[in-house]
Design a protein around this motif. Structure first.
Motif, PDB file in Angstrom:
ATOM      1  N   GLN A   1       0.813  -1.213   0.000  1.00 34.89           N
ATOM      2  CA  GLN A   1       0.000   0.000   0.000  1.00 34.89           C
ATOM      3  C   GLN A   1       0.850   1.267   0.000  1.00 34.89           C
ATOM      4  O   GLN A   1       0.316   2.369  -0.087  1.00 34.89           O
ATOM      5  N   ASP A   2       2.173   1.093   0.069  1.00 31.80           N
ATOM      6  CA  ASP A   2       3.055   2.241  -0.092  1.00 31.80           C
ATOM      7  C   ASP A   2       3.077   2.719  -1.536  1.00 31.80           C
ATOM      8  O   ASP A   2       3.525   3.832  -1.826  1.00 31.80           O
ATOM      9  N   LEU A   3       2.568   1.887  -2.452  1.00 31.04           N
ATOM     10  CA  LEU A   3       2.610   2.225  -3.872  1.00 31.04           C
ATOM     11  C   LEU A   3       1.611   3.315  -4.252  1.00 31.04           C
ATOM     12  O   LEU A   3       1.812   4.033  -5.226  1.00 31.04           O
ATOM     13  N   ALA A   4       0.525   3.419  -3.480  1.00 28.20           N
ATOM     14  CA  ALA A   4      -0.507   4.393  -3.841  1.00 28.20           C
ATOM     15  C   ALA A   4      -1.501   4.585  -2.703  1.00 28.20           C
ATOM     16  O   ALA A   4      -1.788   3.635  -1.962  1.00 28.20           O
ATOM     17  N   PRO A   5      -2.050   5.797  -2.580  1.00 30.37           N
ATOM     18  CA  PRO A   5      -3.195   5.971  -1.696  1.00 30.37           C
ATOM     19  C   PRO A   5      -4.413   5.313  -2.341  1.00 30.37           C
ATOM     20  O   PRO A   5      -4.369   4.921  -3.515  1.00 30.37           O
ATOM     21  N   HIS A   6      -5.488   5.177  -1.602  1.00 32.38           N
ATOM     22  CA  HIS A   6      -6.688   4.487  -2.081  1.00 32.38           C
ATOM     23  C   HIS A   6      -6.370   3.029  -2.398  1.00 32.38           C
ATOM     24  O   HIS A   6      -6.899   2.455  -3.353  1.00 32.38           O
ATOM     25  N   SER A   7      -5.483   2.453  -1.577  1.00 31.92           N
ATOM     26  CA  SER A   7      -5.188   1.023  -1.636  1.00 31.92           C
ATOM     27  C   SER A   7      -5.895   0.355  -0.468  1.00 31.92           C
ATOM     28  O   SER A   7      -5.872   0.872   0.646  1.00 31.92           O
ATOM     29  N   ILE A   8      -6.491  -0.797  -0.711  1.00 25.42           N
ATOM     30  CA  ILE A   8      -7.213  -1.486   0.350  1.00 25.42           C
ATOM     31  C   ILE A   8      -7.064  -2.989   0.177  1.00 25.42           C
ATOM     32  O   ILE A   8      -6.994  -3.487  -0.953  1.00 25.42           O
ATOM     33  N   LEU A   9      -6.971  -3.688   1.296  1.00 24.60           N
ATOM     34  CA  LEU A   9      -6.957  -5.147   1.292  1.00 24.60           C
ATOM     35  C   LEU A   9      -8.293  -5.609   1.859  1.00 24.60           C
ATOM     36  O   LEU A   9      -8.721  -5.151   2.919  1.00 24.60           O
ATOM     37  N   LEU A  10      -8.962  -6.504   1.158  1.00 26.23           N
ATOM     38  CA  LEU A  10     -10.250  -7.032   1.595  1.00 26.23           C
ATOM     39  C   LEU A  10     -10.107  -8.476   2.031  1.00 26.23           C
ATOM     40  O   LEU A  10      -9.450  -9.273   1.352  1.00 26.23           O
ATOM     41  N   GLU A  11     -10.728  -8.832   3.142  1.00 25.09           N
ATOM     42  CA  GLU A  11     -10.868 -10.232   3.540  1.00 25.09           C
ATOM     43  C   GLU A  11     -12.337 -10.593   3.397  1.00 25.09           C
ATOM     44  O   GLU A  11     -13.185 -10.128   4.172  1.00 25.09           O
ATOM     45  N   VAL A  12     -12.617 -11.395   2.376  1.00 23.15           N
ATOM     46  CA  VAL A  12     -14.001 -11.737   2.041  1.00 23.15           C
ATOM     47  C   VAL A  12     -14.331 -13.090   2.669  1.00 23.15           C
ATOM     48  O   VAL A  12     -14.061 -14.150   2.102  1.00 23.15           O
ATOM     49  N   GLY A  13     -14.886 -13.048   3.878  1.00 28.84           N
ATOM     50  CA  GLY A  13     -15.202 -14.281   4.575  1.00 28.84           C
ATOM     51  C   GLY A  13     -13.956 -15.013   5.039  1.00 28.84           C
ATOM     52  O   GLY A  13     -12.837 -14.482   5.019  1.00 28.84           O
ATOM     53  N   THR A  14     -14.143 -16.258   5.437  1.00 28.87           N
ATOM     54  CA  THR A  14     -13.050 -17.091   5.909  1.00 28.87           C
ATOM     55  C   THR A  14     -13.083 -18.439   5.200  1.00 28.87           C
ATOM     56  O   THR A  14     -14.037 -18.742   4.469  1.00 28.87           O
ATOM     57  N   HIS A  15     -12.063 -19.250   5.413  1.00 31.46           N
ATOM     58  CA  HIS A  15     -11.922 -20.487   4.640  1.00 31.46           C
ATOM     59  C   HIS A  15     -13.028 -21.505   4.927  1.00 31.46           C
ATOM     60  O   HIS A  15     -13.249 -22.424   4.138  1.00 31.46           O
ATOM     61  N   THR A  16     -13.758 -21.328   6.031  1.00 30.58           N
ATOM     62  CA  THR A  16     -14.848 -22.263   6.342  1.00 30.58           C
ATOM     63  C   THR A  16     -16.204 -21.777   5.829  1.00 30.58           C
ATOM     64  O   THR A  16     -17.218 -22.442   6.037  1.00 30.58           O
ATOM     65  N   ASN A  17     -16.228 -20.623   5.172  1.00 31.39           N
ATOM     66  CA  ASN A  17     -17.421 -20.203   4.431  1.00 31.39           C
ATOM     67  C   ASN A  17     -17.369 -20.815   3.034  1.00 31.39           C
ATOM     68  O   ASN A  17     -16.311 -21.255   2.582  1.00 31.39           O
ATOM     69  N   SER A  18     -18.491 -20.813   2.343  1.00 34.44           N
ATOM     70  CA  SER A  18     -18.503 -21.343   0.977  1.00 34.44           C
ATOM     71  C   SER A  18     -18.108 -20.254  -0.009  1.00 34.44           C
ATOM     72  O   SER A  18     -18.253 -19.053   0.268  1.00 34.44           O
ATOM     73  N   LEU A  19     -17.635 -20.678  -1.165  1.00 32.93           N
ATOM     74  CA  LEU A  19     -17.309 -19.741  -2.235  1.00 32.93           C
ATOM     75  C   LEU A  19     -18.545 -18.940  -2.632  1.00 32.93           C
ATOM     76  O   LEU A  19     -18.470 -17.730  -2.858  1.00 32.93           O
ATOM     77  N   GLU A  20     -19.691 -19.608  -2.694  1.00 32.26           N
ATOM     78  CA  GLU A  20     -20.926 -18.938  -3.112  1.00 32.26           C
ATOM     79  C   GLU A  20     -21.284 -17.803  -2.155  1.00 32.26           C
ATOM     80  O   GLU A  20     -21.697 -16.722  -2.583  1.00 32.26           O
ATOM     81  N   GLU A  21     -21.128 -18.041  -0.856  1.00 27.79           N
ATOM     82  CA  GLU A  21     -21.402 -16.992   0.128  1.00 27.79           C
ATOM     83  C   GLU A  21     -20.441 -15.825  -0.035  1.00 27.79           C
ATOM     84  O   GLU A  21     -20.835 -14.658   0.056  1.00 27.79           O
ATOM     85  N   ALA A  22     -19.183 -16.144  -0.278  1.00 28.88           N
ATOM     86  CA  ALA A  22     -18.183 -15.095  -0.479  1.00 28.88           C
ATOM     87  C   ALA A  22     -18.486 -14.287  -1.742  1.00 28.88           C
ATOM     88  O   ALA A  22     -18.301 -13.063  -1.766  1.00 28.88           O
ATOM     89  N   GLN A  23     -18.967 -14.952  -2.777  1.00 31.48           N
ATOM     90  CA  GLN A  23     -19.284 -14.246  -4.014  1.00 31.48           C
ATOM     91  C   GLN A  23     -20.461 -13.293  -3.837  1.00 31.48           C
ATOM     92  O   GLN A  23     -20.500 -12.232  -4.459  1.00 31.48           O
ATOM     93  N   VAL A  24     -21.416 -13.662  -2.985  1.00 27.68           N
ATOM     94  CA  VAL A  24     -22.528 -12.748  -2.693  1.00 27.68           C
ATOM     95  C   VAL A  24     -21.995 -11.501  -1.996  1.00 27.68           C
ATOM     96  O   VAL A  24     -22.352 -10.374  -2.349  1.00 27.68           O
TER      97      VAL A  24
END
Length: 327
Positions: free
Chosen positions: A232-255
């Protein structure tokens, strides 16, 4: 980050309340903004437990009002036509209920989550710079490998650059939520606090949370301000997202990813940030075409009338001259 299933527990040092679970390593000085906007700083780390000092109850309403005021002054779609960059550092990350494993080298489920975001944005007429570069293995050098990808994406000066991940907390209920009647996952925002853009990126994350809390309540789980860089030193407006966890389903994460992407252009203030913007553009083009066609048709009609009038005048003159010669 730790192995999937291993995590730290963040607790209020005074009340003992468990605040958050984190799959990534935590350090003294790291900060947390909870879902209900309580601001904490990690005071001490003992084993897998982090004791957090309460700082203040944040009020993000003025942040939201500032965003709304800026949008009102600029018009419906402020800003320029800009792109959004999306990539994944840990490209092996997967969801156990869907794939039977938390990690798939060569292309994990997280790539599909990122693709879902890209597709939703593109349907709104947004130009998405989406990289599916593989950065395996999932080791300490992964961010060095993904840094090359991030640098390439930033050459197009996107409005924001997003690194898509999933967490490794074992409890599937921890991120589970329901959005518009569908099972989904929440999303945590992670910002590195050790680079020259940290203040700008933290402010960006806070604005994002304020906006999403208003339009998609319950989607943003928290903001974690972590020791580290995350490119994130490369640019402002940088963000890391954690979309659910490994015990959630892919379908739930996609929603969750879909719901996030649906309003991201509006938050960023992109001019082409409307779900029906392509239709509006098509209608406008159709009107222009009809106008052009109508104008062309009218021009042809006038040419025909002028030609016809000219012909009549020529005939009248010719007749007059012929009559004169006869006499």
């Amino acid at each position: 980050e730790q192995a999937a299933g291993e995590y730290y527990t963040l607790c209020d040092k005074d009340s003992g309340e468990e605040l958050e679970y984190l799959n990534r390593a935590v350090f003294e000085g790291d900060e947390l903004l909870t879902g209900d906007n309580r601001h904490y700083r990690i005071h001490k780390v003992e084993g897998q437990k982090a004791h957090c000092e309460f700082m203040e109850q944040r009020n993000l309403k003025p942040v939201l009002e500032e965003l709304q005021s800026a949008a009102a002054e600029a018009g419906s779609w402020p800003g320029n036509f800009q792109s959004i960059a999306i990539y994944c550092t840990h490209t092996d990350e997967s969801y156990v209920p869907t794939s039977g494993t938390e990690s798939k080298n060569g292309g994990g489920d997280i790539l599909q989550v990122a693709s879902t975001m890209a597709e939703v944005l593109e349907k709104q007429g947004i130009h998405v710079i989406h990289s599916e570069n593989i950065h395996d293995p999932h080791d300490v050098n992964a961010y060095q490998r993904s840094r090359k990808t991030a640098s390439q994406l930033l050459q197009e000066a996107p409005a924001a650059i997003i690194d898509v991940h999933r967490d490794g907390v074992p409890d599937p209920a921890y991120y589970a939520t329901e959005l518009d009647g569908e099972p989904a996952t929440q999303i945590r925002l992670v910002v590195g606090r050790q680079n020259q853009n940290s203040e700008a990126n933290i402010e960006f994350a806070e604005k994002m949370k304020a906006y999403y809390d208003n339009v998609k309540p319950g989607l943003i789980k928290s903001i974690f301000m972590a020791k580290g860089n995350y490119n994130q030193d490369l640019a402002p407006h940088s963000i890391l997202l954690e979309v659910g966890t490994h015990t959630n389903s892919l379908e739930e994460a996609q929603v969750g990813a879909r719901e996030f992407a649906e309003v991201l252009p509006q938050f960023l203030g992109l001019k082409n940030a409307s779900g029906n913007q392509p239709e509006k553009a098509a209608e406008s083009q159709k009107t222009e075409n009809e106008t052009d066609t109508g104008g062309f048709g009218k021009a042809i009609l006038w040419l025909i009338l002028i030609a016809a009038a000219g012909g009549l005048v020529f005939v009248w003159i010719s007749r007059g001259s012929f009559t004169g010669r006869k006499q």
